[in-house]
Design an enzyme around this catalytic site. Sequence first.
Site, PDB file in Angstrom:
ATOM      1  N   HIS A 164     -22.800  13.051 -26.673  1.00  0.00           N
ATOM      2  CA  HIS A 164     -22.219  12.248 -27.758  1.00  0.00           C
ATOM      3  C   HIS A 164     -21.977  10.796 -27.352  1.00  0.00           C
ATOM      4  CE1 HIS A 164     -19.055  14.123 -25.417  1.00  0.00           C
ATOM      5  NE2 HIS A 164     -18.217  13.194 -25.792  1.00  0.00           N
ATOM      6  N   TYR A 201       0.842  -1.209   0.000  1.00  0.00           N
ATOM      7  CA  TYR A 201       0.000   0.000   0.000  1.00  0.00           C
ATOM      8  C   TYR A 201       0.871   1.250   0.000  1.00  0.00           C
ATOM      9  CZ  TYR A 201      -3.881   3.064   1.403  1.00  0.00           C
ATOM     10  OH  TYR A 201      -4.836   4.049   1.457  1.00  0.00           O
ATOM     11  N   PHE A 209      -7.474  20.527 -23.054  1.00  0.00           N
ATOM     12  CA  PHE A 209      -8.128  19.254 -23.343  1.00  0.00           C
ATOM     13  C   PHE A 209      -9.452  19.213 -22.552  1.00  0.00           C
ATOM     14  CE2 PHE A 209      -8.838  14.728 -22.361  1.00  0.00           C
ATOM     15  CZ  PHE A 209      -9.109  14.317 -23.643  1.00  0.00           C
ATOM     16  N   ASP A 210     -10.438  18.462 -23.028  1.00  0.00           N
ATOM     17  CA  ASP A 210     -11.798  18.459 -22.432  1.00  0.00           C
ATOM     18  C   ASP A 210     -11.785  18.255 -20.914  1.00  0.00           C
ATOM     19  OD1 ASP A 210     -11.542  17.446 -25.024  1.00  0.00           O
ATOM     20  OD2 ASP A 210     -13.395  16.316 -24.938  1.00  0.00           O
ATOM     21  N   ASP A 251       0.735  19.954 -19.797  1.00  0.00           N
ATOM     22  CA  ASP A 251      -0.197  18.837 -19.925  1.00  0.00           C
ATOM     23  C   ASP A 251       0.413  17.954 -21.013  1.00  0.00           C
ATOM     24  OD1 ASP A 251      -2.237  17.067 -20.136  1.00  0.00           O
ATOM     25  OD2 ASP A 251      -3.751  18.509 -20.786  1.00  0.00           O
ATOM     26  N   LYS A 261      -1.210   7.509 -22.982  1.00  0.00           N
ATOM     27  CA  LYS A 261      -0.688   7.886 -24.299  1.00  0.00           C
ATOM     28  C   LYS A 261       0.809   7.553 -24.330  1.00  0.00           C
ATOM     29  CE  LYS A 261      -4.694  10.244 -24.011  1.00  0.00           C
ATOM     30  NZ  LYS A 261      -5.134  11.282 -23.074  1.00  0.00           N
ATOM     31  N   ALA A 279       0.569  14.597 -22.136  1.00  0.00           N
ATOM     32  CA  ALA A 279       0.208  13.214 -22.485  1.00  0.00           C
ATOM     33  C   ALA A 279       1.065  12.702 -23.642  1.00  0.00           C
ATOM     34  CB  ALA A 279      -1.269  13.135 -22.852  1.00  0.00           C
TER      35      ALA A 279
END
Length: 460
Positions: A451, A72, A125-126, A216, A259, A218
Amino acid sequence: MRKYSLPPYKIKMVEPIELISREERIKKLKEAGYNPFRLRSEDVYIDLLTDSGTGAMSHFQWAALMQGDESYAGSKSFYRLEKVVKDITGYKYIMPAHQGRGAEQVVIPELVTKDNMYFISNIHFDTTRAHVEIAGARAIDCVIPECFNLKEYHPFKGNFDLVKLEEIILDKGQENIAGIIMTITNNSAGGQPVSIENMKAVYEIAKKHSITLLIDGARYAENAYYVKHREKGFENKTIREIAKEAFDLADIFLMSAKKDGLVNIGGIIAIKEDFELFQKCQTNIVPKEGFPTYGGLAGRDMDALAVGLGEALEESYLAYRIDEVKYLGDLLRDAGVPIQYPTGGHAVFVDCGEIAPHIPFNEFPAQAVSNALYIEGGIRPVEIGSLLLGRDPDTKENMKADKEFMRLTIPRRTYTMEHLRYVAESLIRVYNNRENIKGLKFTYESPILRHFTAEFEPAE
Ligand SMILES: *Cc1c(COP(=O)(O)O)cnc(C)c1O
């Protein structure tokens, strides 16, 4: 010289895929309410929905899984991952997260210290935008206008508009800017890269105004590959050296490891030197992701990630990855199919507004072309257009996207150029029959994130 790079690996484990018959595809799509998100993957031959968590791990990664230490707290797996991330970034404080948005929900609220603050990104990004808004701040995008010109070549369409950036800071007041977010590559704009020169300029602006700068990242390795091949002065540097230069130009690194981590699940938080921020994030991560040395991951996940991060920085891997996307783009362009040019690092963006101008935006041209591609070839793309954009929160009217994109997203190390040639041939057939594509009307529409779950019927 070869036009496209060779794959630097061979295949030693396979997952069977099946192309079901056209009649079955027609039936399955109807059952799915004409929404590819609702298809089962077993009914999809080539799945180009996303490059997130869909890549293939190497045998080194699978072997590393076996060393996973499932303690842990303070596991050996954590320390192996920590060492790799420290080596790549040069940052002091590292925490894993279950995926990119997990990292965002831990760090972003800690930067929003009062009401009415802003984040500025080349393009948020969203999920990043969502976490900015959940934290009570507002998100402003600030990318160069060349980004929106689909046909003209520009080496770094992901770059920040520096003049606009300074204007926004002056207009809103530097004390009201919670952070500047450098998205590399710029996912929402087609995986387009950002130059080191641009990152330097943004860093200087951020420092001048005492604003925290976040990467950010990725797809930071894909970005470094573009810098090496497109930016003067970087030809002889390694991908690792270029990535390190980028990290030197920021304070915080957030990553969706699904990614360029080459794993199926995982995320990273890295803080350059702000110990106080690290302490706050350590407190915040426990209720949200898990104890700071596992952050929602199993020990084995951290070991696979520690290995994957290194593999994603190998130039031969990146060359083939980027060229695969370019190859698909070239085949389509040569046949006259309108796409974003040049292609970015992880996807080909197809301009369906141009393919199906007879379909009005509120009958979702890119969704209609996506459905036609599924029926033609069993291929699952994703709509990035007016369906994704949703309705105006005040008027409840459908909003019109600037571009009606269909994204063909390429998973890492998963499909060969043979698969992609088949994708191109299928889409070219759809393109040549484009007059027959029909728009869509809702039969079900959820109030938010429609969507994912919407259902349709063909419009008359
Ligand atoms: C995927 C992605 C995220 C979110 O990461 P998840 O792993 O999907 O939660 C954030 N930013 C960028 C640029 C991404 O591509």
